[in-house]
Every structure is written in C-alpha cells, then in structure tokens.
Scaffold this motif. Structure first.
Motif, PDB file in Angstrom:
ATOM      1  N   ARG A   1      -0.591  -8.594  -7.621  1.00  0.00           N
ATOM      2  CA  ARG A   1      -0.195  -7.376  -6.666  1.00  0.00           C
ATOM      3  C   ARG A   1       0.222  -6.226  -7.770  1.00  0.00           C
ATOM      4  NH1 ARG A   1       0.289 -11.873  -4.498  1.00  0.00           N
ATOM      5  NH2 ARG A   1       0.186 -12.317  -2.149  1.00  0.00           N
ATOM      6  N   LYS A   2      -0.220  -6.272  -9.155  1.00  0.00           N
ATOM      7  CA  LYS A   2      -0.041  -5.301 -10.022  1.00  0.00           C
ATOM      8  C   LYS A   2       1.337  -4.809 -10.138  1.00  0.00           C
ATOM      9  CE  LYS A   2      -4.652  -3.710  -9.854  1.00  0.00           C
ATOM     10  NZ  LYS A   2      -5.270  -4.783  -9.149  1.00  0.00           N
ATOM     11  N   VAL A   3       2.493  -5.614  -9.963  1.00  0.00           N
ATOM     12  CA  VAL A   3       3.749  -5.352 -10.210  1.00  0.00           C
ATOM     13  C   VAL A   3       4.110  -5.412 -11.513  1.00  0.00           C
ATOM     14  CG1 VAL A   3       6.142  -6.306  -9.692  1.00  0.00           C
ATOM     15  CG2 VAL A   3       4.386  -6.439  -7.932  1.00  0.00           C
ATOM     16  N   SER A   4       4.569  -4.248 -12.080  1.00  0.00           N
ATOM     17  CA  SER A   4       5.519  -4.202 -13.496  1.00  0.00           C
ATOM     18  C   SER A   4       6.348  -5.198 -13.457  1.00  0.00           C
ATOM     19  CB  SER A   4       5.133  -2.815 -13.802  1.00  0.00           C
ATOM     20  OG  SER A   4       6.444  -2.261 -13.099  1.00  0.00           O
ATOM     21  N   ILE A   5       6.333  -5.903 -14.612  1.00  0.00           N
ATOM     22  CA  ILE A   5       7.520  -6.801 -14.987  1.00  0.00           C
ATOM     23  C   ILE A   5       8.270  -6.386 -16.219  1.00  0.00           C
ATOM     24  CG2 ILE A   5       8.034  -9.229 -15.309  1.00  0.00           C
ATOM     25  CD1 ILE A   5       5.224  -9.666 -14.014  1.00  0.00           C
TER      26      ILE A   5
ATOM     27  N   LYS B   1       0.800  -1.181   0.113  1.00  0.00           N
ATOM     28  CA  LYS B   1       0.089  -0.085   0.054  1.00  0.00           C
ATOM     29  C   LYS B   1       0.901   1.491   0.009  1.00  0.00           C
ATOM     30  CE  LYS B   1      -3.885  -1.915   2.456  1.00  0.00           C
ATOM     31  NZ  LYS B   1      -4.860  -2.122   3.540  1.00  0.00           N
ATOM     32  N   ASP B   2       2.234   1.160   0.131  1.00  0.00           N
ATOM     33  CA  ASP B   2       3.182   2.240   0.123  1.00  0.00           C
ATOM     34  C   ASP B   2       3.930   2.481  -1.158  1.00  0.00           C
ATOM     35  OD1 ASP B   2       2.675   2.532   3.172  1.00  0.00           O
ATOM     36  OD2 ASP B   2       3.561   0.577   3.088  1.00  0.00           O
ATOM     37  N   PHE B   3       4.111   1.680  -1.948  1.00  0.00           N
ATOM     38  CA  PHE B   3       4.836   1.639  -3.138  1.00  0.00           C
ATOM     39  C   PHE B   3       3.938   1.270  -4.345  1.00  0.00           C
ATOM     40  CE2 PHE B   3       8.188   1.493   0.326  1.00  0.00           C
ATOM     41  CZ  PHE B   3       8.741   2.651   0.036  1.00  0.00           C
ATOM     42  N   THR B   4       4.474   1.544  -5.675  1.00  0.00           N
ATOM     43  CA  THR B   4       4.216   0.882  -6.630  1.00  0.00           C
ATOM     44  C   THR B   4       5.420   0.159  -7.058  1.00  0.00           C
ATOM     45  OG1 THR B   4       2.710   2.636  -7.560  1.00  0.00           O
ATOM     46  CG2 THR B   4       3.458   1.203  -9.197  1.00  0.00           C
ATOM     47  N   PHE B   5       5.114  -1.249  -7.216  1.00  0.00           N
ATOM     48  CA  PHE B   5       6.386  -1.716  -7.317  1.00  0.00           C
ATOM     49  C   PHE B   5       6.594  -2.517  -8.997  1.00  0.00           C
ATOM     50  CE2 PHE B   5       5.790  -2.629  -2.786  1.00  0.00           C
ATOM     51  CZ  PHE B   5       7.175  -2.433  -2.221  1.00  0.00           C
ATOM     52  N   GLY B   6       7.756  -2.723  -9.249  1.00  0.00           N
ATOM     53  CA  GLY B   6       8.281  -3.344 -10.664  1.00  0.00           C
ATOM     54  C   GLY B   6       9.265  -4.010 -10.239  1.00  0.00           C
ATOM     55  N   ILE B   7       9.709  -4.936 -11.320  1.00  0.00           N
ATOM     56  CA  ILE B   7      11.000  -5.778 -11.043  1.00  0.00           C
ATOM     57  C   ILE B   7      11.449  -5.891 -12.582  1.00  0.00           C
ATOM     58  CG2 ILE B   7       9.557  -7.892 -11.475  1.00  0.00           C
ATOM     59  CD1 ILE B   7      11.581  -9.171  -9.995  1.00  0.00           C
ATOM     60  N   GLN B   8      12.888  -5.976 -12.779  1.00  0.00           N
ATOM     61  CA  GLN B   8      13.473  -6.201 -14.013  1.00  0.00           C
ATOM     62  C   GLN B   8      14.148  -7.801 -13.603  1.00  0.00           C
ATOM     63  OE1 GLN B   8      13.558  -4.532 -16.876  1.00  0.00           O
ATOM     64  NE2 GLN B   8      14.504  -6.215 -17.953  1.00  0.00           N
ATOM     65  N   THR B   9      14.000  -8.632 -14.641  1.00  0.00           N
ATOM     66  CA  THR B   9      14.404 -10.084 -14.344  1.00  0.00           C
ATOM     67  C   THR B   9      14.855 -10.584 -15.705  1.00  0.00           C
ATOM     68  OG1 THR B   9      13.812 -12.078 -13.559  1.00  0.00           O
ATOM     69  CG2 THR B   9      12.040 -10.669 -14.515  1.00  0.00           C
ATOM     70  N   ASN B  10      15.551 -11.525 -15.605  1.00  0.00           N
ATOM     71  CA  ASN B  10      16.448 -12.152 -16.798  1.00  0.00           C
ATOM     72  C   ASN B  10      15.427 -13.412 -17.123  1.00  0.00           C
ATOM     73  OD1 ASN B  10      17.286 -14.283 -15.160  1.00  0.00           O
ATOM     74  ND2 ASN B  10      19.102 -13.371 -14.901  1.00  0.00           N
ATOM     75  N   THR B  11      14.427 -13.687 -16.184  1.00  0.00           N
ATOM     76  CA  THR B  11      13.252 -14.590 -16.277  1.00  0.00           C
ATOM     77  C   THR B  11      13.699 -16.071 -15.969  1.00  0.00           C
ATOM     78  OG1 THR B  11      13.581 -15.194 -18.614  1.00  0.00           O
ATOM     79  CG2 THR B  11      12.269 -13.196 -18.513  1.00  0.00           C
TER      80      THR B  11
END
Length: 467
Positions: free
Chosen positions: A189-193, A165-175
C-alpha cells in the motif's frame, strides 16, 4: 515641511531602506557568506572580493529589483501555508520506555487505544477537512505515530485499507511488532515506514531504548531492517544524546551497510525533564554530527550509493530552494499547527506531537470541535505566532530563516516562554555553516535526494559569486 519621513531609495547597503547584507564566517578557506536575513537571500563571496561586491552599484541595483519577490516568497512560506499532514497517535501506550520520550510515562504505561470506530470516524473528518482546504493535486499525509501505533494494529490496518485513495500514509514504529506480515501490508500500500535506532551496537542502543523490563531492542530492529531492504520508502531515526553522540559516524556506516536510503540524526528534544538529563552540549554534539555527515559523503564517493541524512538535507534545501524544503521544524513559525498538527488517541488535537503531554496546548477535540476552530484556538496561536523576530538573539541573527529557532515546545517548557530560544542554538548554527561549506565546495548533490532540484530555477546571479 512635510511631517512624513522621506524614505530612502535603497541605493546603499546597510543604510536607509537598502538591503542589510551581513557577512557570515562559514569556516571556509576561500568563501564567506553574505546574507540578507530578512529575505533569506544569500551569496558566497570570495573573502578577498567582499569589499568589491558591496561597492558594486550595478549588482546592488539588480538585486534590489528582485528583493521584494524574495521577501514575498519567504512570507508565503512562513505565513501562507495550510495544514497538509497529520501525526495521528492511535494509542497512548508503548512497549518501550525510552529515556527521552516526549509522552509522559503514565500515558505510555496505562494509556488507552483509540477504538477502531473512532479511528475510521477521525479519518473521515480529516478527509472532509482536507477536501475543502487542499489546493494541490497531492494527497494529504497521515503519519501514524508514537507512542507505538502497532499496538493498535487492527484499527491501524483497517484505517489504511479504507482510506487508501484519500491519504498518503506513513508510520513511525519501534519495530517490536513489525513482522513480515505487517511489512508486506505496508509495502503493498506504499506506506512510508520510519523505524528508530540510536546506535550501531546493542550496548549503545540499550542506554536509551529498552523495554519496561529493561530488555534491549537491537536484535529486533535489525530483523526489521532485513525485511525492509530494497523498499525505497523507509528510513531510520537516530536521536542524538550524551549516550550515543560519539558513535554517530559509526552509526552512519552501519546504516549505509544495511542499505538504509534515508535517516534522520535528530538532536534530542528537551521538552520533558527526563530528556534534559541526557542533553548533549551544543558544540560537542555539532562536532560529532558534522563528522557523521562527512562520513556519509566519503561512503557515497566510494560506493556511489547515498545515505541521505534528511534533517541536514532539509537545511541545505532551506538555503538552495526554500520552498522545496520537506520538513518544517527549521523555519519560523515552525510547522506545528501551520503545516501539520497532531491528533491524540482521545481525539484531542495539538499543534505538534511534542505538545501531547502538555494539556494547555490542547486546541480542541476532533469529534466535538471543528478543525478550523481548533486551528484558530489560543493554544495553537501560541505556537503559530512564535517568530524569530521576537526572540533574542535570533532577531539579530543572519541565518535565522535557515534555522528557525526550534523548538517551541522546548522553548516554552525548558526556557520559560515562546519568546525564548530552544535547547540547541549553537548546534543549528554549526549545521548551517557546514551547509554553506558544502555548497561552496559544490558537494550539495551528494547530501540531497536525487531530483531535489526538479522544478527549481536560478532567479538571480551575481557575477563572481555563488548564489
């Protein structure tokens, strides 16, 4: 007689205190650009009407009344922002050995994870900082970034869960570790990927991206892309090098076929010597890049479905609506230390992830020094104080506020100082010229996110031109 100089009233173009309007050849058969480089004001003028426009005192007078507001808008964008995002590296380790990585090899091989306790503590400190500084209703953004964040999966998931509830999260991954369980967690959780892929075939990808044992990753990335289809918050980063630039148009087709909504075709950052070995020539890389953009346009017209090339879209936005730009690499000073900063697994804070391997750009430690003190450190001032006005030939360039003379890490490490250009001046120049051609032909919507112009408005119109 007064010893003070009597200022010009700005009645004439290119003299006294009048606006300096520079003609720019954009490579278009009908239009050319007319740019006030100081304010980033621009107009597209018919080639045969340039002289008429420059001698039209009525529009010059009207523009001069607006010029100060344009200047202030650019000033706020360049110097008035506060950080609203953090690139959070929760581990130094990576399960790949990409040839162009900006993180030193010894860190990626033998580095440490940030403990779960420290991840939670760091997020708590970031929450407290943003609570004091955020001036909008938008949540600050935390992007879990490389090396490979999923190697520290438990700490990553718990951090997202606790601070959802405090941040908009994202992740950058090599998969390689992005399985169905992880995708389900991020989607819920609506995390951008963001995922990484450098070509449309395994043979091309393996030239620059492979495991420590030399094993390819193409199959694993394709598996992840299947899991992500239908999710509207994912993207693919493709790093342009000598090893893949000839396949960029094919890459765009491949991504479009796989229903990727957004991608970035980023020219390789040359901060470390290993990346410079696969640095493409500016003009050649630009040609292949523009071919890929034109391919994306043809695919859109045929299918009705966009593949937004986000780094080019951001250049378009920087021209059409400067304050609406989403990325901060193509502005001066860049976003490093100004609109975002990078947090390393040790707790050390750097202006940008590009600097994590460069100890002299360490501003302080989140667990030991206040974030405000870190942002005011000499290490950060080196980056936030880098302006195009101090760089040759950027200070003479009409498009300097659409390009921003990236990248400070490259400039410092590759070319010897913050007052130097980065690695790809001509690449960005050609990108801006193509952007103006897109606007001249009225094609901009095809390259931009839907709803990009929501909340924007035209503030000044010159009869007989496009502004």
């Amino acid at each position: 007689m007064s010893i003070n100089a009597i200022p010009s009233r700005g009645r004439f173009v290119n003299s006294g205190s009048g606006p300096a309007l520079q003609p720019v050849d954009i490579g278009h058969s009908t239009y050319m650009g007319l740019v006030d480089a100081d304010t980033a004001f621009w107009s597209l003028v018919r080639r045969d009407k340039l002289g008429v426009i420059l001698h039209d005192s009525a529009w010059l007078k009207s523009y001069y009344k607006k010029r100060e507001s344009f200047r202030k808008e650019m000033e706020m964008l360049r110097f008035g922002l506060k950080p609203s995002a953090v690139y959070f590296n929760i581990t130094e380790r990576c399960n790949l050995n990409c040839r162009y990585c900006y993180i030193p090899e010894n860190m990626r091989r033998k580095g440490k994870h940030m403990s779960e306790e420290k991840v939670i503590n760091a997020l708590q400190l970031l929450k407290a900082y943003f609570k004091k500084t955020s001036g909008t209703a938008l949540l600050p953004k935390v992007i879990f970034h490389g090396a490979e964040p999923l190697l520290n999966k438990k700490a990553l998931f718990n951090g997202i869960e606790k601070f959802s509830k405090d941040f908009t999260f994202g992740i950058q991954t090599n998969t390689l570790l992005l399985d169905a369980e992880a995708v389900s967690f991020f989607k819920s959780r609506k995390v951008s990927i963001g995922i990484s892929l450098d070509g449309p075939t395994g043979k091309i990808v393996n030239r620059t991206r492979a495991s420590w044992a030399g094993e390819g990753v193409f199959r694993q990335v394709n598996r992840a892309m299947e899991l992500l289809k239908g999710y509207d918050a994912w993207s693919v980063i493709c790093t342009i090098t000598t090893e893949n630039m000839q396949s960029l148009a094919r890459m765009v087709s491949y991504l479009h076929d796989n229903e990727v909504p957004n991608c970035l075709l980023n020219v390789v950052r040359c901060t470390l010597p290993s990346a410079r070995k696969i640095k493409p020539d500016d003009s050649i890389a630009a040609r292949y890049f523009i071919d890929a953009l034109e391919k994306s346009y043809r695919l859109y017209k045929k299918s009705g479905r966009k593949l937004v090339v986000a780094n080019f879209a951001n250049i378009l936005i920087s021209i059409l609506a400067p304050t609406a730009r989403r990325l901060m690499c193509d502005i001066s000073p860049c976003g490093g230390g100004r609109s975002f900063f990078a947090l390393a697994p040790s707790g050390d804070i750097f202006p940008c992830s590009e600097f994590i391997g460069l100890k002299h750009f360490r501003g302080g430690n989140i667990f030991k020094n206040g974030i405000n003190n870190i942002l005011a450190s000499n290490a950060f001032k080196l980056v936030t104080g880098r302006k195009v006005e101090d760089i040759e030939p950027c200070r003479r360039c009409a498009i300097r506020h659409f390009c921003g003379s990236p990248c400070p890490a490259e400039a410092y490490e590759m070319n010897g100082g913050m007052d130097k250009t980065g690695a790809f001046c001509e690449f960005y120049e050609e990108q801006v010229r193509f952007a103006f051609r897109v606007i001249a032909d009225g094609k901009q919507d095809a390259f931009l996110w839907d709803g990009w112009d929501k909340g924007t408005k035209e503030t000044f119109i010159i009869p007989g031109t496009r502004t």
